[in-house]
Design a protein around this motif. Sequence first.
Motif, PDB file in Angstrom:
ATOM      1  N   ALA A  39     -32.463 -13.465 -58.056  1.00 41.60           N
ATOM      2  CA  ALA A  39     -32.286 -14.612 -58.940  1.00 41.60           C
ATOM      3  C   ALA A  39     -30.898 -14.670 -59.551  1.00 41.60           C
ATOM      4  N   THR A  40     -30.177 -13.568 -59.610  1.00 44.17           N
ATOM      5  CA  THR A  40     -28.838 -13.564 -60.172  1.00 44.17           C
ATOM      6  C   THR A  40     -27.778 -13.517 -59.083  1.00 44.17           C
ATOM      7  N   GLY A  41     -28.170 -13.803 -57.838  1.00 47.85           N
ATOM      8  CA  GLY A  41     -27.236 -13.756 -56.721  1.00 47.85           C
ATOM      9  C   GLY A  41     -26.346 -14.979 -56.643  1.00 47.85           C
ATOM     10  N   SER A  42     -25.504 -15.032 -55.604  1.00 48.52           N
ATOM     11  CA  SER A  42     -24.499 -16.084 -55.486  1.00 48.52           C
ATOM     12  C   SER A  42     -25.120 -17.462 -55.309  1.00 48.52           C
ATOM     13  N   ALA A  43     -26.261 -17.553 -54.612  1.00 46.50           N
ATOM     14  CA  ALA A  43     -26.874 -18.870 -54.392  1.00 46.50           C
ATOM     15  C   ALA A  43     -27.326 -19.490 -55.708  1.00 46.50           C
ATOM     16  N   ALA A  44     -27.925 -18.667 -56.583  1.00 45.21           N
ATOM     17  CA  ALA A  44     -28.376 -19.193 -57.861  1.00 45.21           C
ATOM     18  C   ALA A  44     -27.195 -19.616 -58.729  1.00 45.21           C
ATOM     19  N   ASP A  45     -26.027 -18.998 -58.547  1.00 44.17           N
ATOM     20  CA  ASP A  45     -24.851 -19.340 -59.330  1.00 44.17           C
ATOM     21  C   ASP A  45     -24.185 -20.622 -58.837  1.00 44.17           C
ATOM     22  N   SER A  46     -24.514 -21.093 -57.647  1.00 47.77           N
ATOM     23  CA  SER A  46     -23.826 -22.247 -57.078  1.00 47.77           C
ATOM     24  C   SER A  46     -24.584 -23.557 -57.294  1.00 47.77           C
ATOM     25  N   GLY A  47     -25.858 -23.520 -57.517  1.00 47.99           N
ATOM     26  CA  GLY A  47     -26.636 -24.742 -57.686  1.00 47.99           C
ATOM     27  C   GLY A  47     -28.105 -24.401 -57.556  1.00 47.99           C
ATOM     28  N   PRO A  48     -28.998 -25.347 -57.795  1.00 49.29           N
ATOM     29  CA  PRO A  48     -28.751 -26.778 -58.050  1.00 49.29           C
ATOM     30  C   PRO A  48     -28.159 -27.022 -59.436  1.00 49.29           C
ATOM     31  N   TYR A  49     -27.648 -28.246 -59.623  1.00 49.45           N
ATOM     32  CA  TYR A  49     -26.931 -28.579 -60.834  1.00 49.45           C
ATOM     33  C   TYR A  49     -27.674 -29.639 -61.637  1.00 49.45           C
ATOM     34  N   ASP A  50     -27.384 -29.646 -62.922  1.00 51.44           N
ATOM     35  CA  ASP A  50     -27.781 -30.760 -63.777  1.00 51.44           C
ATOM     36  C   ASP A  50     -26.654 -31.788 -63.742  1.00 51.44           C
ATOM     37  N   ILE A  51     -27.004 -33.063 -63.871  1.00 47.17           N
ATOM     38  CA  ILE A  51     -26.006 -34.123 -63.780  1.00 47.17           C
ATOM     39  C   ILE A  51     -24.940 -33.961 -64.858  1.00 47.17           C
ATOM     40  N   VAL A 189     -29.177 -27.101 -48.846  1.00 47.32           N
ATOM     41  CA  VAL A 189     -29.440 -28.392 -49.490  1.00 47.32           C
ATOM     42  C   VAL A 189     -29.745 -28.196 -50.971  1.00 47.32           C
ATOM     43  N   ILE A 190     -30.613 -27.224 -51.278  1.00 45.98           N
ATOM     44  CA  ILE A 190     -30.959 -26.956 -52.682  1.00 45.98           C
ATOM     45  C   ILE A 190     -29.718 -26.574 -53.471  1.00 45.98           C
ATOM     46  N   SER A 191     -28.877 -25.738 -52.885  1.00 48.60           N
ATOM     47  CA  SER A 191     -27.686 -25.261 -53.574  1.00 48.60           C
ATOM     48  C   SER A 191     -26.753 -26.409 -53.949  1.00 48.60           C
ATOM     49  N   GLY A 192     -26.761 -27.481 -53.169  1.00 49.89           N
ATOM     50  CA  GLY A 192     -25.890 -28.618 -53.448  1.00 49.89           C
ATOM     51  C   GLY A 192     -26.584 -29.781 -54.125  1.00 49.89           C
ATOM     52  N   THR A 193     -27.833 -29.602 -54.513  1.00 53.79           N
ATOM     53  CA  THR A 193     -28.604 -30.690 -55.129  1.00 53.79           C
ATOM     54  C   THR A 193     -28.221 -30.859 -56.599  1.00 53.79           C
ATOM     55  N   VAL A 194     -28.238 -32.107 -57.055  1.00 55.79           N
ATOM     56  CA  VAL A 194     -27.967 -32.449 -58.452  1.00 55.79           C
ATOM     57  C   VAL A 194     -29.167 -33.204 -58.999  1.00 55.79           C
ATOM     58  N   VAL A 195     -29.647 -32.815 -60.180  1.00 53.23           N
ATOM     59  CA  VAL A 195     -30.807 -33.449 -60.800  1.00 53.23           C
ATOM     60  C   VAL A 195     -30.342 -34.374 -61.924  1.00 53.23           C
ATOM     61  N   ARG A 196     -30.819 -35.609 -61.883  1.00 50.56           N
ATOM     62  CA  ARG A 196     -30.560 -36.577 -62.951  1.00 50.56           C
ATOM     63  C   ARG A 196     -31.867 -36.752 -63.722  1.00 50.56           C
ATOM     64  N   ARG A 197     -32.100 -35.908 -64.693  1.00 48.48           N
ATOM     65  CA  ARG A 197     -33.363 -35.886 -65.441  1.00 48.48           C
ATOM     66  C   ARG A 197     -33.543 -37.128 -66.303  1.00 48.48           C
ATOM     67  N   GLY A 198     -32.496 -37.581 -66.951  1.00 48.10           N
ATOM     68  CA  GLY A 198     -32.609 -38.703 -67.869  1.00 48.10           C
ATOM     69  C   GLY A 198     -33.203 -38.262 -69.199  1.00 48.10           C
ATOM     70  N   SER A 199     -33.173 -39.153 -70.179  1.00 48.70           N
ATOM     71  CA  SER A 199     -33.662 -38.827 -71.514  1.00 48.70           C
ATOM     72  C   SER A 199     -35.069 -39.331 -71.773  1.00 48.70           C
TER      73      SER A 199
END
Length: 288
Positions: A39-51, A189-199
């Motif tokens: 869970a603390t590896g390089s993949a988890a550090d690269s993404g997915p991202y919050d908008i 794909v997951i590593s480059g995904t961005v989530v737009r959660r909204g308010s």
Amino acid sequence: MFGRRRKDRGSNVEAADAAPAGDLGAYDEPSDEEYDEYATGSAADSGPYDIDEVDEETVTASRLDLGSVLVPLPAGGQIQVEMAPNGTPQNVHLVTQFGRITVSAYAAPKSPGQWREVAAELAETLRNDKAEVSIESGPWGRELHGRTANADLRFIGVDGFRWMIRCVVAAPAGNAGADSELVGIARSVISGTVVRRGSEPHPVRTPLPIVLPEALTRQLVAAQQQQQAAAAQQQQQAAPQQGAARAQPAPRTAPPAQPTQQTQQVPPTQQTPPRRGESGSAMQQLGF
């Protein structure tokens, strides 16, 4: 592009995956220390991202924007849209030569741990479907691998801030192993995904809404119109033949004619089978 300060997701992943092995049944499950290492590896550090962590204009131009989630398209991949009975988009699948990848975003609480609960429930429903289930360590923690005679499924989850990503990898039997080409593509794909959660407020575990790009919507409408036109043309062609058969009188000496079955070839629809709702099993909901 990814220069903004990120929320403390690394600790969230570690906490979410620090669960006793008994939570997911009697399997040869990796230890909590092994989960933390992944869970603390390089993949988890690269993404997915919050908008909020990225430049929205830049990532929108380089990803498929589905409203609540922006996903990179794998090379050579195609898009398949699954529609709900009410006509709204329910899932968008990325179809590759190796199998299908589906990335969805869900509402989640601020505290971590939703994926661990979801994985436990998925494991139970897969076992009820007589699938062989194993829990494995991946770049973001635990991954769920289900195997049947006809298909392999892998579920990958990531806890974020008020959102959770669930990726479903579906492939022919024997093709969703941890070292397979398809799973490697899915993790990228997951590593480059961005989530737009909204308010907007959403109950936890509610799928965040999918909004199709305008160009994709036009393509779907055009494809549906083509299918309807082809079906109408076949009906028109079949009508004269049916009328001629009814117009011919049967010979007086012949016994009463037995009714015959009229068959009609209808072009197959491009939509995937609708899911059965939350009460259905995992395999049923995924069309297996």
